[in-house]
Design an enzyme around this catalytic site. Structure first.
Site: not given
Ligand code: NAD
Length: 292
Positions: A53, A97, A120
């Protein structure tokens, strides 16, 4: 029938060209999109995802920073960092994450992320907006899937779609996005009896179960579109999806590979959401609210 590949890597490359233009337009207004990634513990898979990412950010000119905690960190330390990132004007997107070490309350940590920086799409405000049909930030993996379907001009409206998996990250938002596009959607899970009964009638199958080779060609309707979300590490170290590619590609009309399919789109959608967050941060209503 031999299926044609849906090339996620190629679609992502096209999208990146557009992202660079949007980053340039923001730069002319003195804004550089910024993404903060929070990595907790030493899960090697998470390490790889975060590295991928941050590399993608660099490619399009998005500023990225990594914040790391040991597996023994305290929940309030993570919460305090998120609160400081929520207030940091150069950070437009915050990514935690997953998975987190089981000691930590994942729900509480994710709900601390400001919904306007929740790139997200896991904050309940954003998930609720998706349920209500007014998406703000949507989870990146299903968003990547519908973006792929749109770009490949695959007819979703009126189709029968089966989503295998009901997680909050993939399966449930995937079903909502397909419903929003007019599909008739069935969501299967690990307790579903006779999975094949559902898949064999589906025009579109999205497999997100985390079970390598679960979907075989014999379970598909000829000509179906097959989207493989699964990423599974086999004992021999190779990556495999949830679809048995060899048999499925003989029956399907379109199919995504693993790797090179949905995974590339997921990263692209994270970048897209981060740029959108930066664009919204200078749009008038946001600036007025933020200064109150
Ligand atoms: P999860 O474990 O949270 O959920 C899996 C779901 O699959 C559950 O709802 C479960 O009920 C269902 N399931 C399991 N076995 C089944 C079976 N035999 N039949 C029907 N349903 C079954 O997993 P997740 O986070 O949703 O991820 C699913 C897969 O997608 C994993 O392989 C993961 O690595 C992958 N993934 C890929 C991306 C990407 O970018 N491509 C992103 C996220 C997750």
């Amino acid at each position: 029938m031999t299926a044609t590949l849906i090339d996620g890597a190629a679609i992502a490359r096209e999208l990146y060209a557009d992202f660079k233009q949007r980053v340039k337009a923001l730069a002319s207004r003195g804004v550089r999109p910024g993404l903060a990634a929070i990595l907790i513990g030493d899960n090697p898979v998470s390490e790889v995802y975060v590295r991928t990412k941050t590399r993608a950010c660099a490619e399009v000119g998005v500023h990225s920073v990594e914040h790391r905690f040991g597996a023994d960190c305290l929940e309030h330390e993570v919460i305090e960092l998120i609160e400081s990132l929520n207030a940091n004007p150069v950070i437009h997107g915050i990514l935690v994450q997953l998975p987190l070490p089981p000691r930590l309350d994942t729900g509480r940590i994710l709900q601390t992320v400001d919904a306007r920086k929740d790139v997200d799409g896991f904050n309940w405000n954003n998930l609720g907006a998706l349920v209500a049909g007014h998406p703000r930030f949507s989870p990146c993996t299903p968003l990547g899937v519908v973006t792929m379907l749109d770009r490949e001009k695959i007819a979703v409206e009126g189709s029968n779609a089966v989503v295998i998996g009901r997680s909050v990250i993939v399966g449930k938002p995937m079903a909502l996005m397909l419903i929003a596009r007019g599909a008739t959607v069935t969501v299967c899970n690990s307790k579903t009896r006779e999975l094949q009964e559902y898949t064999s009638r589906a025009d579109i199958v999205v497999a997100a179960a985390g079970k390598p080779g679960l979907v075989k060609g014999s379970m598909l309707k000829p000509g179906a579109v097959v989207i493989d979300v699964g990423i599974n590490r086999l004992p021999n170290g190779k990556l495999a999806g949830d679809v048995d590619f060899a048999s499925a590609s003989r029956v399907a009309s379109r199919i995504t590979p693993v790797p090179g399919g949905v995974g590339r789109m997921t990263v692209a959608m994270l970048i897209a959401n981060t740029i959108t967050a930066a664009e919204r941060s200078i749009a008038k209503p946001y600036a007025a609210r933020a200064s109150r």
